[in-house]
Motif scaffolding. Structure first.
Motif, PDB file in Angstrom:
ATOM      1  N   VAL A  16      70.816  68.131  21.885  1.00 48.62           N
ATOM      2  CA  VAL A  16      72.267  67.268  21.635  1.00 48.62           C
ATOM      3  C   VAL A  16      72.285  66.296  22.861  1.00 48.62           C
ATOM      4  O   VAL A  16      72.700  67.062  24.109  1.00 48.62           O
ATOM      5  N   ILE A  17      72.524  65.083  22.534  1.00 48.91           N
ATOM      6  CA  ILE A  17      72.488  64.017  23.527  1.00 48.91           C
ATOM      7  C   ILE A  17      74.026  63.168  23.363  1.00 48.91           C
ATOM      8  O   ILE A  17      74.111  63.022  22.331  1.00 48.91           O
ATOM      9  N   ARG A  18      74.720  63.312  24.443  1.00 48.66           N
ATOM     10  CA  ARG A  18      75.864  62.887  24.270  1.00 48.66           C
ATOM     11  C   ARG A  18      76.337  61.786  25.467  1.00 48.66           C
ATOM     12  O   ARG A  18      75.647  61.892  26.488  1.00 48.66           O
ATOM     13  N   PRO A  59      77.929  57.460  19.641  1.00 46.96           N
ATOM     14  CA  PRO A  59      77.567  58.616  18.717  1.00 46.96           C
ATOM     15  C   PRO A  59      76.626  59.536  19.304  1.00 46.96           C
ATOM     16  O   PRO A  59      75.678  59.342  19.947  1.00 46.96           O
ATOM     17  N   GLU A  60      76.967  60.818  18.881  1.00 47.13           N
ATOM     18  CA  GLU A  60      76.112  61.933  19.401  1.00 47.13           C
ATOM     19  C   GLU A  60      74.771  61.899  18.798  1.00 47.13           C
ATOM     20  O   GLU A  60      74.303  61.681  17.487  1.00 47.13           O
ATOM     21  N   LEU A  61      73.608  62.016  19.566  1.00 46.87           N
ATOM     22  CA  LEU A  61      72.228  62.068  19.035  1.00 46.87           C
ATOM     23  C   LEU A  61      71.796  63.356  18.971  1.00 46.87           C
ATOM     24  O   LEU A  61      72.005  64.371  19.933  1.00 46.87           O
ATOM     25  N   VAL A  62      71.079  63.974  17.824  1.00 45.92           N
ATOM     26  CA  VAL A  62      70.530  65.179  17.794  1.00 45.92           C
ATOM     27  C   VAL A  62      69.100  64.860  17.664  1.00 45.92           C
ATOM     28  O   VAL A  62      68.613  64.287  16.549  1.00 45.92           O
ATOM     29  N   VAL A  63      68.401  65.343  18.559  1.00 47.39           N
ATOM     30  CA  VAL A  63      66.977  65.010  18.340  1.00 47.39           C
ATOM     31  C   VAL A  63      65.960  66.260  18.617  1.00 47.39           C
ATOM     32  O   VAL A  63      66.084  66.834  19.344  1.00 47.39           O
ATOM     33  N   PRO A  64      64.749  66.306  17.488  1.00 49.33           N
ATOM     34  CA  PRO A  64      64.103  67.637  17.680  1.00 49.33           C
ATOM     35  C   PRO A  64      63.273  67.451  18.879  1.00 49.33           C
ATOM     36  O   PRO A  64      62.885  66.032  19.108  1.00 49.33           O
ATOM     37  N   PHE A  65      63.110  68.685  19.642  1.00 49.55           N
ATOM     38  CA  PHE A  65      62.245  68.710  20.562  1.00 49.55           C
ATOM     39  C   PHE A  65      60.858  68.635  20.247  1.00 49.55           C
ATOM     40  O   PHE A  65      60.029  69.940  20.261  1.00 49.55           O
ATOM     41  N   ALA A  66      60.424  67.528  20.128  1.00 47.29           N
ATOM     42  CA  ALA A  66      58.792  67.733  19.430  1.00 47.29           C
ATOM     43  C   ALA A  66      58.092  66.293  20.067  1.00 47.29           C
ATOM     44  O   ALA A  66      58.993  65.382  20.330  1.00 47.29           O
TER      45      ALA A  66
END
Length: 181
Positions: A134-136, A141-148
């Motif tokens: 979760v990157i703020r 806007p907040e970014l939600v990025v899979p850790f892949a």
């Protein structure tokens, strides 16, 4: 306590039972770290920090159940709800090459592949097969990025930086879908 001596693993989510146990929700539900340590450090919501000796441990589906020395009642356990749970790095096996403690990702500066700032990794959500970062950033806007690998090409803990390749749909701004049909 410094970030280099301790690692945040999760938080006390609730009191469990009547004899002072607490449920700890970990950043990584698959982690067995809490079952291998004899002590943890809690940072209560008030900011007070306490070293606690782990008396009992039981792994459960989404939470681990812990009992601490000196915490013998539900009331005492309820006072710990909301506390952040840290373990001492010296009590853990170090991660393998190319692996990371999820708690080490929190606080990293997130940049895109061109080096433009995306914000800071504020949380790690373990809600599926891979954790989500979760990157703020203020005003974004907040970014939600899979850790892949396909979304996170590099992590440099020492430099405090993580490179993010945002999801394709995030890169399409101002697109007019009104003609879709």
């Amino acid at each position: 306590m410094s970030a280099s001596t301790c690692l945040e693993l999760g938080y006390v989510s609730r009191a469990h039972g009547l004899k002072g146990e607490v449920a700890v929700r970990s950043f990584d539900p698959a982690s067995e770290s809490l079952g291998t340590v004899a002590r943890v450090r809690l940072r209560l919501r008030s900011g007070e920090e306490r070293e606690m000796v782990v008396d009992t441990f039981r792994g459960a589906n989404k939470e681990d159940l812990l009992g601490f020395e000196g915490v013998e009642t539900r009331v005492a356990a309820e006072a710990l709800v909301g506390a952040k749970v840290f373990v001492y790095r010296e009590d853990l096996e170090p991660p393998e090459e190319g692996e990371f403690f999820q708690g080490d990702l929190v606080g990293l500066a997130a940049v895109d592949e061109q080096g433009a700032s995306l914000g800071t990794v504020e949380e790690v959500w373990a809600t599926g097969e891979v954790p989500n970062l979760v990157i703020r950033a203020k005003g974004r806007p907040e970014l939600v990025v899979p850790f892949a690998d396909e979304f996170v090409p590099s992590v440099d803990i020492a430099a405090g930086r993580i490179v993010i390749r945002p999801l394709e749909y995030l890169e399409v701004e101002g697109r007019d879908d009104g003609d879709a049909g």
